[in-house]
Design an enzyme around this catalytic site. Structure first.
Site, short mmCIF file in Angstrom:
data_model
loop_
_atom_site.label_atom_id
_atom_site.label_comp_id
_atom_site.label_asym_id
_atom_site.label_seq_id
_atom_site.Cartn_x
_atom_site.Cartn_y
_atom_site.Cartn_z
N GLY A 172 -21.95 20.34 4.80
CA GLY A 172 -21.83 21.09 5.80
C GLY A 172 -20.92 22.66 5.91
O GLY A 172 -20.30 22.78 4.33
N HIS A 173 -20.51 23.14 6.96
CA HIS A 173 -19.83 24.28 6.60
C HIS A 173 -18.68 23.93 5.87
O HIS A 173 -18.09 24.63 4.87
CB HIS A 173 -19.00 24.72 7.83
N PHE A 174 -17.41 22.79 6.34
CA PHE A 174 -16.58 22.43 5.71
C PHE A 174 -16.70 21.46 4.38
O PHE A 174 -16.15 20.29 4.53
CB PHE A 174 -15.63 22.42 6.79
#
Length: 294
Positions: free
Chosen positions: A264-266
């Protein structure tokens, strides 16, 4: 064990905190973090890259352990964040470097490159956008609305982004195995977001985000004219910046390396080793082909 130093420097009356590791004469890799975190997001990546790189990871103003003045004392815009970073680099005598940009780190990094086109010699983008294709419309709609009209109604729609559910979601969405994500990461962020006045600072940056889109044509021209090497290593399941934003780099940097990982994003929370290995391999190619320092 790699020694990671935790330092501060004064810039125009503001304290900028940064983490640093690696030989003083190695090529510099500047790590620029996103919202709502700080250089803390790079806590495991820094020792993995130190050696081939001198790694420097500052906290933006209003984030982490850097100064967090009120909105009356500091203009919370991306121009201002980039200017503080530029001056911080001058103070520590860094004038040529590669950038690793994630989320908010991207518009800061693009401003550094446009202000001094020769300074930034390579780009690693980890879910750091430079193209309209990268925006996931459902996520960004309330931010665009607030930027166009910072009314109480539009602010109320954004306020939840400062809370626990939204911050945890940034770490866990798109992640197959939640147990790989260290909950201390979002607890660290939430503690710092809860400081007095930080909510107003973050709302100001939400409102300013639209200015970043206006920079994209100049960023793309910089990529084309300078032939800057690019590695886009991306969490393909990010519901903030879609993988189309990674693929788009090839339009202006035809030799860009695109690596889409199942995260995902991180991405560093779940795919640290994959990202570190990709950056080190990129470093070897860039140093060989572009004769960068080191």
């Amino acid at each position: 064990m790699v020694a990671v130093h935790h330092r501060t420097v004064e810039v125009d009356g503001l304290t900028v905190f940064y983490r640093e590791a690696g030989p003083a004469d190695a090529p510099v890799l500047l790590l620029l973090h996103g919202y709502p975190t700080s250089s803390h997001m790079f806590r495991h990546l820094i020792p993995a890259l130190a050696g081939p790189y001198r790694v420097i990871a500052p906290d933006h103003i209003g984030f982490g352990r850097s100064s967090a003045p009120s909105v009356e004392e500091f203009p919370y815009t991306f121009d201002a964040l980039a200017e503080v970073t530029r001056r911080m680099l001058a103070v520590i005598d860094v004038d040529r470097y590669a950038i690793y940009v994630q989320d908010y780190g991207a518009p800061v990094g693009w401003r550094l490159a446009l202000a001094d086109p020769d300074a930034v010699v390579a780009v690693v983008s980890q879910n750091g956008n430079a193209y309209e294709e990268g925006f996931v419309p459902e996520f960004w709609a309330p931010i665009w609305a607030y930027g166009a009209d910072p009314s109480a109604e539009h602010e109320a729609r954004l306020r939840p982004a400062l809370g626990r559910e939204a911050v945890e979601w940034q770490y866990t969405h798109g992640v197959a195995d939640f147990s790989l994500v260290d909950p201390d990461a979002w607890e660290h962020d939430l503690t710092l977001l809860a400081r007095p006045g930080v909510d107003r600072a973050q709302l100001a940056l939400f409102g300013d985000y639209a200015t970043n889109r206006a920079l994209y044509p100049a960023v793309r021209e910089w990529l084309r004219s300078r032939g800057v090497p690019v590695l886009a290593v991306w969490g393909r399941n990010d519901e903030i910046f879609a993988p189309a934003g990674a693929e788009a780099f090839r339009r202006d940097a035809p030799d860009a390396e695109i690596l889409l990982l199942d995260g995902g994003h991180f991405l560093l929370e779940t795919h640290l080793d994959d990202v570190a290995q990709a950056i080190l391999a990129f470093h070897e190619r860039v140093c060989g082909e572009y004769a960068l320092p080191g």
